[in-house]
Design a protein around this motif. Structure first.
Motif, PDB file in Angstrom:
ATOM      1  N   LEU A 152       0.820  -1.210   0.000  1.00 50.15           N
ATOM      2  CA  LEU A 152       0.000   0.000   0.000  1.00 50.15           C
ATOM      3  C   LEU A 152       0.859   1.267   0.000  1.00 50.15           C
ATOM      4  N   ARG A 153       2.016   1.187   0.635  1.00 48.36           N
ATOM      5  CA  ARG A 153       2.884   2.363   0.699  1.00 48.36           C
ATOM      6  C   ARG A 153       3.460   2.705  -0.678  1.00 48.36           C
ATOM      7  N   THR A 154       3.702   1.659  -1.485  1.00 48.61           N
ATOM      8  CA  THR A 154       4.323   1.899  -2.787  1.00 48.61           C
ATOM      9  C   THR A 154       3.504   2.828  -3.679  1.00 48.61           C
ATOM     10  N   PRO A 155       2.211   2.560  -3.941  1.00 48.21           N
ATOM     11  CA  PRO A 155       1.452   3.492  -4.787  1.00 48.21           C
ATOM     12  C   PRO A 155       1.288   4.865  -4.159  1.00 48.21           C
ATOM     13  N   LEU A 156       1.192   4.904  -2.821  1.00 50.18           N
ATOM     14  CA  LEU A 156       1.076   6.212  -2.165  1.00 50.18           C
ATOM     15  C   LEU A 156       2.363   7.019  -2.332  1.00 50.18           C
ATOM     16  N   ALA A 157       3.490   6.333  -2.215  1.00 53.20           N
ATOM     17  CA  ALA A 157       4.765   7.023  -2.384  1.00 53.20           C
ATOM     18  C   ALA A 157       4.946   7.505  -3.822  1.00 53.20           C
ATOM     19  N   ILE A 158       4.516   6.681  -4.783  1.00 48.18           N
ATOM     20  CA  ILE A 158       4.608   7.082  -6.187  1.00 48.18           C
ATOM     21  C   ILE A 158       3.733   8.301  -6.447  1.00 48.18           C
ATOM     22  N   SER A 159       2.508   8.272  -5.896  1.00 47.93           N
ATOM     23  CA  SER A 159       1.600   9.417  -6.073  1.00 47.93           C
ATOM     24  C   SER A 159       2.212  10.686  -5.495  1.00 47.93           C
ATOM     25  N   LYS A 160       2.806  10.580  -4.317  1.00 43.25           N
ATOM     26  CA  LYS A 160       3.420  11.754  -3.694  1.00 43.25           C
ATOM     27  C   LYS A 160       4.565  12.289  -4.553  1.00 43.25           C
ATOM     28  N   THR A 161       5.368  11.360  -5.091  1.00 45.24           N
ATOM     29  CA  THR A 161       6.489  11.776  -5.935  1.00 45.24           C
ATOM     30  C   THR A 161       5.994  12.500  -7.187  1.00 45.24           C
ATOM     31  N   LEU A 162       4.968  11.935  -7.820  1.00 40.63           N
ATOM     32  CA  LEU A 162       4.422  12.567  -9.018  1.00 40.63           C
ATOM     33  C   LEU A 162       3.875  13.954  -8.728  1.00 40.63           C
ATOM     34  N   THR A 186      -5.587   3.300  -9.182  1.00 41.45           N
ATOM     35  CA  THR A 186      -6.344   2.090  -9.500  1.00 41.45           C
ATOM     36  C   THR A 186      -5.716   0.872  -8.843  1.00 41.45           C
ATOM     37  N   ARG A 187      -4.397   0.807  -8.879  1.00 40.68           N
ATOM     38  CA  ARG A 187      -3.699  -0.305  -8.228  1.00 40.68           C
ATOM     39  C   ARG A 187      -3.946  -0.297  -6.718  1.00 40.68           C
ATOM     40  N   ALA A 188      -3.898   0.881  -6.106  1.00 41.45           N
ATOM     41  CA  ALA A 188      -4.137   0.975  -4.667  1.00 41.45           C
ATOM     42  C   ALA A 188      -5.558   0.544  -4.321  1.00 41.45           C
ATOM     43  N   ILE A 189      -6.526   0.942  -5.151  1.00 41.38           N
ATOM     44  CA  ILE A 189      -7.925   0.551  -4.921  1.00 41.38           C
ATOM     45  C   ILE A 189      -8.087  -0.959  -5.076  1.00 41.38           C
ATOM     46  N   ASP A 190      -7.461  -1.526  -6.110  1.00 41.58           N
ATOM     47  CA  ASP A 190      -7.552  -2.978  -6.321  1.00 41.58           C
ATOM     48  C   ASP A 190      -6.968  -3.729  -5.144  1.00 41.58           C
ATOM     49  N   LEU A 191      -5.850  -3.261  -4.630  1.00 37.85           N
ATOM     50  CA  LEU A 191      -5.226  -3.912  -3.483  1.00 37.85           C
ATOM     51  C   LEU A 191      -6.113  -3.826  -2.251  1.00 37.85           C
ATOM     52  N   GLY A 320      -1.253  -6.940 -11.455  1.00 33.43           N
ATOM     53  CA  GLY A 320      -1.923  -7.547 -10.315  1.00 33.43           C
ATOM     54  C   GLY A 320      -1.431  -6.970  -8.999  1.00 33.43           C
ATOM     55  N   VAL A 321      -1.950  -7.513  -7.889  1.00 31.23           N
ATOM     56  CA  VAL A 321      -1.562  -7.023  -6.572  1.00 31.23           C
ATOM     57  C   VAL A 321      -0.924  -8.113  -5.718  1.00 31.23           C
ATOM     58  N   GLY A 322      -0.677  -9.276  -6.288  1.00 32.41           N
ATOM     59  CA  GLY A 322      -0.015 -10.342  -5.548  1.00 32.41           C
ATOM     60  C   GLY A 322      -0.896 -11.074  -4.567  1.00 32.41           C
ATOM     61  N   LEU A 323      -2.209 -10.956  -4.708  1.00 29.40           N
ATOM     62  CA  LEU A 323      -3.130 -11.625  -3.789  1.00 29.40           C
ATOM     63  C   LEU A 323      -4.059 -12.599  -4.500  1.00 29.40           C
TER      64      LEU A 323
END
Length: 361
Positions: A152-162, A186-191, A320-323
């Motif tokens: 979950l931190r990964t997409p949030l960190a990417i969003s912050k960087t962008l 979208t990836r964060a929502i799917d996860l 995917g999200v690995g789940l």
């Protein structure tokens, strides 16, 4: 639970032992006394043997002795009972200590009670087994929480960087930024939805209904047919009516995940996915098989762990999200079924889900 203090088990056992010994001694003395009273006693004096009054002699000669014996039995019963009860209850002290240690947060402690099998050893062994399972479950949950936090931190960190880049450069292409933010969100929502689905399946908070796995398989295949065509994968379905009992939504999610994984984990071209349903004496079976790269049995056994991914996907737009298989495993378990992953000798994977057949099915 708040309880009032009472007698210890050791004291209760001591009193029980002593009381039983006293009762047995008293009954024995009464039996001897009755026998002597009926037979009468002989007393010898200077003139020879004469019979005396049985009752008088019993009171003067036998009663004091019987009282002394009872006092001795009481003292012996209390002392011996206390020692015996302590030795018998010694294993409970170790079990109680282990329980308090576990309650304090140390799940690695084990009782390991020595000796031959008896009720206390069975209790200790069962407690050790429970601690081992609980420790493994807690460790699994901690790994899952850590992995979920990381994912979950990964997409949030990417969003912050962008966003930071866009703020630093006002002339940045906002259209491209919006597209990338949309993909990341979208990836964060799917996860998040996948995590909620896992929680729901784990809690078994669903109503069981009659479900035909063959219809579920056809629906999942029809939904994912465009994806299969896009990736150059042939999708084939076959089999018999497979009635079971469970959640239609969860079983559809299970089948969709299996078919989706089979499509995205496939050959770069001319791959195939086979979806088959069957019926066994007491179970129904859903089998999803796909071509692909070769997998070892050890690698295949780890694919159902959360956030474990197989070989690199050929199609990067289906990350995917690995789940996916973790959700399949959880839904299968919630439906009292079994999940089997078997690598194909020619490459790819065969996944079998076996569920209890519906009553009358």
């Amino acid at each position: 639970m708040d309880r009032q203090h009472g007698l210890s088990v050791r004291l209760k056992l001591t009193l029980s032992y002593a009381g039983f010994l006293m009762l047995a001694g008293a009954l024995l003395l009464v039996a001897v006394g009755v026998f002597l009273l009926r037979q009468g006693w002989l007393q010898t004096n200077e003139s020879g043997a004469v019979r005396v009054t049985p009752g008088t002699l019993f009171v003067r000669g036998f009663a004091p002795t019987a009282a002394a014996v009872l006092v001795f039995l009481l003292v012996f019963g209390l002392l011996g009972g206390w020692i015996l009860a302590g030795r018998m209850l010694a294993p409970l002290d170790r079990i109680t200590h282990a329980t308090r240690t576990a309650a304090a947060g140390s799940l690695s402690h084990r009782i390991l009670l020595p000796g031959r099998k008896d009720e206390f050893r069975e209790l200790a062994d069962a407690f050790d087994m429970m601690l081992a399972q609980l420790e493994a479950h807690v460790a699994e949950q901690q790994r899952f929480a850590a992995n979920a936090s990381h994912e979950l931190r990964t997409p949030l960190a990417i969003s912050k960087t962008l966003i930071d880049v866009a703020r630093a450069d006002p002339n940045h292409d906002t259209g491209k930024l919006v597209d990338r933010l949309h993909t990341v969100n979208t990836r964060a929502i799917d996860l998040t939805e996948a995590l909620l689905l896992l929680s729901r399946a784990n809690q078994r908070s669903f109503t069981r209904e009659h479900v035909d796995l063959s219809l579920v398989a056809e629906e999942a295949a029809e939904t994912l047919h465009p994806l299969a065509e896009k990736n150059g994968v042939a999708l084939e379905t076959s089999g018999d009516i497979a009635p079971t009992s469970g959640s239609p939504a969860l079983l559809l999610q299970l089948t969709t995940n299996l078919v989706h994984n089979a499509i995205v984990h496939n050959l770069p071209e001319q791959g195939t996915v086979w979806v088959h349903t069957g019926v066994r004496p007491r179970t129904v079976v859903l089998t999803v098989e796909n071509t692909g790269e070769k997998l070892t049995p050890q690698r295949a056994s780890t694919l159902t762990e959360p956030f474990q991914r197989g070989t690199e996907r050929i199609h990067t737009d289906q990350a995917g999200v690995g789940l996916g298989l973790a959700i399949v495993k959880t839904i299968t378990k919630a439906h009292d079924g079994t999940l089997t992953l078997t690598p194909r000798p020619a490459g790819g994977l065969r996944i079998t889900v076996e569920l209890p057949a519906a009553s009358g099915g």
